[in-house]
Design a protein around this motif. Structure first.
Motif, PDB file in Angstrom:
ATOM      1  N   HIS A 147       0.849  -1.186   0.000  1.00 27.99           N
ATOM      2  CA  HIS A 147       0.000   0.000   0.000  1.00 27.99           C
ATOM      3  C   HIS A 147       0.891   1.244   0.000  1.00 27.99           C
ATOM      4  O   HIS A 147       2.049   1.197   0.407  1.00 27.99           O
ATOM      5  N   ARG A 194      -8.983   4.523  -5.543  1.00 29.27           N
ATOM      6  CA  ARG A 194     -10.145   5.397  -5.664  1.00 29.27           C
ATOM      7  C   ARG A 194     -11.167   4.845  -6.649  1.00 29.27           C
ATOM      8  O   ARG A 194     -12.338   5.255  -6.641  1.00 29.27           O
ATOM      9  N   ASP A 213       1.458  -2.377   5.033  1.00 23.85           N
ATOM     10  CA  ASP A 213       0.358  -1.418   5.137  1.00 23.85           C
ATOM     11  C   ASP A 213       0.708  -0.282   6.083  1.00 23.85           C
ATOM     12  O   ASP A 213       1.238  -0.511   7.177  1.00 23.85           O
ATOM     13  N   VAL A 215      -1.851   2.232   6.156  1.00 25.26           N
ATOM     14  CA  VAL A 215      -3.151   2.887   6.115  1.00 25.26           C
ATOM     15  C   VAL A 215      -4.001   2.542   7.332  1.00 25.26           C
ATOM     16  O   VAL A 215      -4.576   3.406   7.992  1.00 25.26           O
ATOM     17  N   GLY A 217      -7.200   1.316   9.542  1.00 25.88           N
ATOM     18  CA  GLY A 217      -8.631   1.515   9.363  1.00 25.88           C
ATOM     19  C   GLY A 217      -9.276   0.324   8.684  1.00 25.88           C
ATOM     20  O   GLY A 217      -9.005  -0.835   9.023  1.00 25.88           O
ATOM     21  N   GLU A 218     -10.116   0.588   7.682  1.00 23.59           N
ATOM     22  CA  GLU A 218     -10.827  -0.483   6.985  1.00 23.59           C
ATOM     23  C   GLU A 218      -9.886  -1.407   6.225  1.00 23.59           C
ATOM     24  O   GLU A 218     -10.257  -2.534   5.874  1.00 23.59           O
ATOM     25  N   TYR A 219      -8.648  -0.957   5.969  1.00 25.20           N
ATOM     26  CA  TYR A 219      -7.700  -1.806   5.256  1.00 25.20           C
ATOM     27  C   TYR A 219      -7.320  -3.050   6.063  1.00 25.20           C
ATOM     28  O   TYR A 219      -6.899  -4.056   5.489  1.00 25.20           O
ATOM     29  N   TYR A 238      -0.959   3.637  10.957  1.00 24.70           N
ATOM     30  CA  TYR A 238      -2.413   3.474  10.871  1.00 24.70           C
ATOM     31  C   TYR A 238      -3.011   4.842  10.567  1.00 24.70           C
ATOM     32  O   TYR A 238      -3.735   5.431  11.364  1.00 24.70           O
ATOM     33  N   GLN A 239      -2.725   5.351   9.369  1.00 25.95           N
ATOM     34  CA  GLN A 239      -3.123   6.710   9.019  1.00 25.95           C
ATOM     35  C   GLN A 239      -4.630   6.895   8.982  1.00 25.95           C
ATOM     36  O   GLN A 239      -5.132   7.996   9.227  1.00 25.95           O
ATOM     37  N   ASN A 240      -5.379   5.816   8.696  1.00 26.94           N
ATOM     38  CA  ASN A 240      -6.840   5.912   8.649  1.00 26.94           C
ATOM     39  C   ASN A 240      -7.510   5.400   9.910  1.00 26.94           C
ATOM     40  O   ASN A 240      -8.713   5.178   9.918  1.00 26.94           O
ATOM     41  N   GLY A 241      -6.724   5.195  10.973  1.00 27.77           N
ATOM     42  CA  GLY A 241      -7.327   4.810  12.242  1.00 27.77           C
ATOM     43  C   GLY A 241      -6.706   3.577  12.865  1.00 27.77           C
ATOM     44  O   GLY A 241      -6.434   2.594  12.177  1.00 27.77           O
TER      45      GLY A 241
END
Length: 324
Positions: A147, A194, A213, A215, A217-219, A238-241
């Motif tokens: 990713h 996207r 990874d 990212v 979150g949902e990843y 964990y940039q998205n959570g």
């Protein structure tokens, strides 16, 4: 009188500005580097916001990697000599005209590589090796999902997996242009996240043995779905959570390993081990040009605040550097 240096520094949360500070002196086994360029990393943004303090004993100045010239040697430091061109992994202190680091964290800059461009390599190469190859154990013939394929770390991880003999490399990115760059660097399948569901694409192409990874979150769940049996998934951010609901059924059925690591606070001998492995297995490919730097933008040290804003906004590919 104590020697002085220039640094881009500020109190937590405040804009960076050029300040004059006492220049550090190398201790036992350490090297003083006159900095040519410093690499930006998202960890710098976290530290600046007060969420990622430097390890005990590390410089409070931002900056986890530099390139430059050896300007002094501490007692017992003998591998390099004054005037040698080097690049280095740091625990902090890179946004400055000078920095001190243990000589075990230095790499010699090949003659054919520009000294500024050399700052693109150390943090990304060592992070990728420590996670993809050391901890997750990617082997020749296995498949690799990366990713952030055009991030500073992603561009190195893809090239390293390619020269190491990965059988298939997947890379995710956020535009057609970035997907084209990922393919140019060695990705067999570049996925515009996207427009496409990376989990579906990777599963249909046979799945991933190792996933890198940043990212989260949902990843997290989607990585599990995209993994092959006995797959290894490793997170470096964990940039998205950091909080997410996970169904661990597939982890059990596929015998997966979920891992996460950081590099900055590791002990000096551990960083030296990582550097030695990178120098042995991948630095020759840097020297030959098989692994190349991807340099997005350079800013002078005096514009460090603008450079950080550029990184925070996103949209760049490869490294953003500060030149001294």
């Amino acid at each position: 009188m104590t020697a002085k240096m220039t640094a881009a520094h500020a109190e937590t949360g405040q804009p960076l500005a050029l300040v004059e500070m006492d220049r550090p002196e190398p201790g036992p086994g350490e090297v003083l580097i006159e900095v040519a360029a410093a690499g930006l990393n998202r960890a710098d943004l976290a530290q600046r916001a007060g969420r990622y303090p430097p390890p005990p004993g590390a410089s409070p100045i931002l900056g986890l990697e530099v390139s430059g010239v050896v300007a002094g040697l501490g007692p017992g430091a003998g591998r390099f000599k004054t005037g040698d061109r080097v690049c280095a992994l740091l625990a902090g202190g890179g946004y400055a005209s000078h920095v001190v680091v243990d000589e075990g964290s230095l790499l010699p800059v090949p003659d054919n590589i520009d000294i500024v461009t050399a700052a693109c390599f150390p943090e990304a190469l060592m992070t990728a090796w420590a996670n993809v190859f050391d901890r997750a154990g990617l082997k020749p013939g296995e498949t690799f999902l990366c990713h952030g394929a055009t991030s500073g770390i992603g561009v190195m991880a893809i090239q390293m997996a390619k020269v190491y003999g990965a059988s298939k490399i997947f890379g995710t990115a956020g535009s057609a242009e970035k997907c084209a760059l990922a393919r140019d660097l060695g990705a067999d399948i570049a996925i515009n996240y996207r427009e496409e569901d990376f989990e579906k694409v990777v599963k249909e192409a046979g799945g991933a043995d190792v996933t890198l990874d940043m990212v989260g979150g949902e990843y997290v769940q989607k990585n599990i779905g995209a993994a092959r049996a006995d797959g290894r998934i490793i997170n470096i951010a964990y940039q998205n959570g950091m909080s997410v609901t996970v169904n661990f059924g597939l982890v059990l059925m596929k015998r997966l390993s979920l891992m996460a690591t950081t590099l900055r606070a590791r002990p000096v001998p551990e960083k030296s081990r990582i550097r030695a492995a990178v120098e042995k297995d991948f630095w020759p490919h840097v020297a030959s040009g098989k692994i190349r730097a991807v340099l997005d933008t350079t800013y002078p040290l005096s514009e460090a605040e603008t450079a950080l804003a550029h990184m925070e906004k996103g949209g760049h590919s490869g490294k953003i550097l500060l030149t001294v």
